[in-house]
Design a protein around this motif. Sequence first.
Motif, PDB file in Angstrom:
ATOM      1  N   THR A  40      18.447   0.316  52.227  1.00 15.08           N
ATOM      2  CA  THR A  40      19.412   0.485  53.312  1.00 15.08           C
ATOM      3  C   THR A  40      19.034   1.700  54.154  1.00 15.08           C
ATOM      4  OG1 THR A  40      20.829   1.789  51.842  1.00 15.08           O
ATOM      5  CG2 THR A  40      21.281  -0.578  52.009  1.00 15.08           C
ATOM      6  N   PRO A  41      19.371   1.693  55.445  1.00 12.06           N
ATOM      7  CA  PRO A  41      19.055   2.854  56.289  1.00 12.06           C
ATOM      8  C   PRO A  41      19.810   4.101  55.839  1.00 12.06           C
ATOM      9  CG  PRO A  41      19.577   0.911  57.627  1.00 12.06           C
ATOM     10  CD  PRO A  41      19.955   0.583  56.215  1.00 12.06           C
ATOM     11  N   LYS A  42      19.221   5.259  56.094  1.00 17.88           N
ATOM     12  CA  LYS A  42      19.918   6.515  55.856  1.00 17.88           C
ATOM     13  C   LYS A  42      20.937   6.727  56.971  1.00 17.88           C
ATOM     14  CE  LYS A  42      16.194   8.950  53.418  1.00 17.88           C
ATOM     15  NZ  LYS A  42      15.316  10.147  53.426  1.00 17.88           N
ATOM     16  N   LEU A  43      22.069   7.326  56.614  1.00 24.82           N
ATOM     17  CA  LEU A  43      23.146   7.536  57.567  1.00 24.82           C
ATOM     18  C   LEU A  43      23.248   9.008  57.944  1.00 24.82           C
ATOM     19  CD1 LEU A  43      25.896   5.211  56.034  1.00 24.82           C
ATOM     20  CD2 LEU A  43      24.180   4.674  57.781  1.00 24.82           C
ATOM     21  N   GLY A  44      23.801   9.259  59.134  1.00 30.41           N
ATOM     22  CA  GLY A  44      23.896  10.607  59.662  1.00 30.41           C
ATOM     23  C   GLY A  44      25.113  11.357  59.169  1.00 30.41           C
ATOM     24  N   LEU A  45      25.307  12.540  59.738  1.00 33.85           N
ATOM     25  CA  LEU A  45      26.407  13.412  59.333  1.00 33.85           C
ATOM     26  C   LEU A  45      27.764  12.749  59.535  1.00 33.85           C
ATOM     27  CD1 LEU A  45      25.441  16.972  60.623  1.00 33.85           C
ATOM     28  CD2 LEU A  45      26.121  16.383  58.302  1.00 33.85           C
ATOM     29  N   ASP A  46      27.925  12.051  60.661  1.00 34.21           N
ATOM     30  CA  ASP A  46      29.235  11.497  60.974  1.00 34.21           C
ATOM     31  C   ASP A  46      29.584  10.292  60.119  1.00 34.21           C
ATOM     32  OD1 ASP A  46      27.239  10.002  62.053  1.00 34.21           O
ATOM     33  OD2 ASP A  46      28.189   9.698  64.006  1.00 34.21           O
ATOM     34  N   LEU A  47      28.603   9.689  59.459  1.00 31.22           N
ATOM     35  CA  LEU A  47      28.851   8.501  58.656  1.00 31.22           C
ATOM     36  C   LEU A  47      28.725   8.750  57.151  1.00 31.22           C
ATOM     37  CD1 LEU A  47      26.958   5.850  60.810  1.00 31.22           C
ATOM     38  CD2 LEU A  47      29.391   6.366  60.806  1.00 31.22           C
ATOM     39  N   GLU A  48      27.940   9.743  56.772  1.00 29.24           N
ATOM     40  CA  GLU A  48      27.711   9.992  55.348  1.00 29.24           C
ATOM     41  C   GLU A  48      28.145  11.373  54.894  1.00 29.24           C
ATOM     42  OE1 GLU A  48      24.048   9.513  52.118  1.00 29.24           O
ATOM     43  OE2 GLU A  48      23.622   9.908  54.219  1.00 29.24           O
ATOM     44  N   GLY A  49      28.190  12.330  55.815  1.00 25.30           N
ATOM     45  CA  GLY A  49      28.441  13.705  55.416  1.00 25.30           C
ATOM     46  C   GLY A  49      27.139  14.404  55.050  1.00 25.30           C
ATOM     47  N   GLY A  50      27.248  15.588  54.463  1.00 24.84           N
ATOM     48  CA  GLY A  50      26.030  16.312  54.125  1.00 24.84           C
ATOM     49  C   GLY A  50      26.332  17.703  53.599  1.00 24.84           C
ATOM     50  N   THR A  51      25.455  18.626  53.945  1.00 27.18           N
ATOM     51  CA  THR A  51      25.551  20.004  53.466  1.00 27.18           C
ATOM     52  C   THR A  51      25.613  20.946  54.656  1.00 27.18           C
ATOM     53  OG1 THR A  51      24.265  19.455  51.487  1.00 27.18           O
ATOM     54  CG2 THR A  51      24.454  21.782  52.060  1.00 27.18           C
ATOM     55  N   PRO A 104      22.392  16.266  57.150  1.00 21.25           N
ATOM     56  CA  PRO A 104      22.886  15.049  56.495  1.00 21.25           C
ATOM     57  C   PRO A 104      22.371  14.933  55.067  1.00 21.25           C
ATOM     58  CG  PRO A 104      21.939  14.567  58.653  1.00 21.25           C
ATOM     59  CD  PRO A 104      21.568  15.968  58.324  1.00 21.25           C
ATOM     60  N   GLY A 105      23.179  14.334  54.214  1.00 17.86           N
ATOM     61  CA  GLY A 105      22.758  14.100  52.839  1.00 17.86           C
ATOM     62  C   GLY A 105      22.692  15.378  52.029  1.00 17.86           C
ATOM     63  N   THR A 106      21.858  15.346  51.008  1.00 20.52           N
ATOM     64  CA  THR A 106      21.669  16.496  50.122  1.00 20.52           C
ATOM     65  C   THR A 106      20.247  17.008  50.269  1.00 20.52           C
ATOM     66  OG1 THR A 106      23.247  15.534  48.545  1.00 20.52           O
ATOM     67  CG2 THR A 106      21.826  17.317  47.752  1.00 20.52           C
ATOM     68  N   PRO A 107      20.027  18.075  51.033  1.00 14.53           N
ATOM     69  CA  PRO A 107      18.671  18.586  51.230  1.00 14.53           C
ATOM     70  C   PRO A 107      18.131  19.240  49.964  1.00 14.53           C
ATOM     71  CG  PRO A 107      20.268  20.063  52.239  1.00 14.53           C
ATOM     72  CD  PRO A 107      21.034  18.869  51.754  1.00 14.53           C
ATOM     73  N   THR A 108      16.817  19.250  49.848  1.00 16.96           N
ATOM     74  CA  THR A 108      16.178  19.902  48.710  1.00 16.96           C
ATOM     75  C   THR A 108      16.222  21.414  48.878  1.00 16.96           C
ATOM     76  OG1 THR A 108      13.995  19.821  49.758  1.00 16.96           O
ATOM     77  CG2 THR A 108      14.652  17.924  48.413  1.00 16.96           C
ATOM     78  N   GLU A 109      15.998  22.126  47.782  1.00 16.00           N
ATOM     79  CA  GLU A 109      16.012  23.581  47.833  1.00 16.00           C
ATOM     80  C   GLU A 109      14.887  24.116  48.708  1.00 16.00           C
ATOM     81  OE1 GLU A 109      18.014  26.971  47.154  1.00 16.00           O
ATOM     82  OE2 GLU A 109      18.554  24.979  46.381  1.00 16.00           O
ATOM     83  N   SER A 110      13.731  23.433  48.684  1.00 17.80           N
ATOM     84  CA  SER A 110      12.621  23.862  49.537  1.00 17.80           C
ATOM     85  C   SER A 110      12.979  23.724  51.010  1.00 17.80           C
ATOM     86  CB  SER A 110      11.361  23.047  49.219  1.00 17.80           C
ATOM     87  OG  SER A 110      11.593  21.661  49.453  1.00 17.80           O
ATOM     88  N   THR A 111      13.745  22.675  51.361  1.00 14.72           N
ATOM     89  CA  THR A 111      14.179  22.505  52.747  1.00 14.72           C
ATOM     90  C   THR A 111      15.116  23.628  53.156  1.00 14.72           C
ATOM     91  OG1 THR A 111      13.985  20.102  52.567  1.00 14.72           O
ATOM     92  CG2 THR A 111      15.345  20.951  54.350  1.00 14.72           C
TER      93      THR A 111
END
Length: 599
Positions: A40-51, A104-111
């Motif tokens: 499935t496509p990845k969703l943006g902040l407004d549709l999935e949320g994030g950090t 968006p999503g859960t970024p890695t610690e390196s990011t």
Amino acid sequence: MAQTSAHTAARRALLAMVLITVALVGLLTGAHQWGDARWTPKLGLDLEGGTQMILEPRLTGASTVSAEQIDQARDIIVQRVDAGGISGAEVTTQGGRNIVVSIPGTPTESTLNAIRRSSQMQFRPVLAIADGVLAPTPTDSASPTVDPSASPAPSTTEAPVVSPAPEASPTAQSAIPGALVDTPTPAATDSASPVATPSPSPSASASGSNSSAPDPTSLEWVTPELQTLFAALNCADPGAVDSLIDDPAKPLVTCDQTGAVKYILGPVVVPGSEIQDAAAGYQALPSGQMSNIVEIQLTLKSTGAKEYADISRKMVNLSEPQNQLAATLDSKVIVAPRFNEAILDGRASITGGFTIETARDLAQQLKFGALPISFDLQTREEISPTLGSEQLRYGLLAGLAGLVLVFLYSLAQYRVLGLVTVASIVFAGLLTYLAITILGWSHNYRLDMAGVTGLIIAIGFTADSFIVYFERIRDELRSGRSLESAVATGWNRAKRTILAADGVNFLAAVVLYLLASSGVRGFAFTLGLTTLIDLLVTFLFSHPLVALLARRKFFRDGHPWSGLDPTKLGAQKRTSYAGRGRFVPNPGRAVATSDGSAS
């Protein structure tokens, strides 16, 4: 012969379209099986949320931060975030001094580290070296001193190497003119005391005596206060250098990135702002083949290249460790090699303990520039979607309703021919879904609500292309052509109109993507993507399919349900002169009169 050639070309076009689709499905399947792709496509902040992170400037003493510094830091962070792909992240300022980064999503610690790190690479001369881990304090009678001009004991750990860029080195690295050779680091069992006692060399003293400030390589910078700080520094402490002030005009006491070695460094001789470009890759061997050594190639600007050449000419004649030039990143030494010859072209290669991923991340940070100030992570929290799955469901329902209306209109207007429109839109939807999903895996593209809007609008654009084509075919039938001739002639005229319309749409999408804010860029991206897919489907699926159907009896003879019945279109049967006074009926042909009727 011409009809056979057109028939073969249509079959090849359909085969190419099928192969493209199979290739995309295979790529997504392989990425899902052996990578981190999903179906499935990845969703943006407004549709999935994030950090969401709030970054606070790191200030010492009475220092302040200006609005220009905050704006510059925000722009650099935006570039770093976008370098990881079309992620749909938002970067704003808060209160005139903090920077808010929403990912968006859960970024890695390196990011996260890559975003908030200063990534300021500086070049400083080495004045003294000692073991980074404090040893038990020896008795005064047995306490040796560290002579900065002496070479430290060798270590079994391979140190990073800085050398001229591969393009400038036709021979092996050990024989490169101007190469920077490995400098051994102190062993963990080195018994030398961390206290540095300066013993200036004649060349260093002379170089600093002709100016008001000492030469950057002069041991006059090593003051008693600096020696005390150097002796007390324990690199085994994770926050050992966090509180140190990195002033480019003053010496620096710091550690290397591993914490095994600590240094006294002179003032900055080449600032990080002089780095023009940075690229990561594998180092080339003298034979031209690629090795497994990861390197970062640096290209300095003209001023930085001159400064680098000047300091290399000076340091090549000094004794160790004063012939070492340290490259510091965020106040820590990443490499400190020694010169054996001057480097004059401003191009260097840094190798060492890099993986290809970390090297690419670092190269991007260096290329985009260093943050004007350092930031500390004030808060980090998960944020909920601003629209959520309910709004996405409504958007998809709106798109489905529009799709059904287009299907019904096509079938009512074009009868069985309208099924070509239905099949083409379904095919375009499949390609769009595959493309967005693959881009989410390869370029971190995330679909937001604005992007969903672009996909819905694309249904109408795609239907427009088919309407233009089908109406051209009908016009040719009204003028008296056979169906195969009408398809060929109608396509030659329709494709120019389709190219012009899609060209305008794509140009508008590009301009909108480049100039609009992040919220509108999702709409512009999907609009441009679907425009390209519309052209692909029209040229490689819709037209070839119609060309093949035109040879079928159902369409060729103008069945009333085909949508291409000449009689219903206004064309009347007429006779043609066959010679020798004979006239034969010519069904399906008509002649248009000046008032628009057929005769």
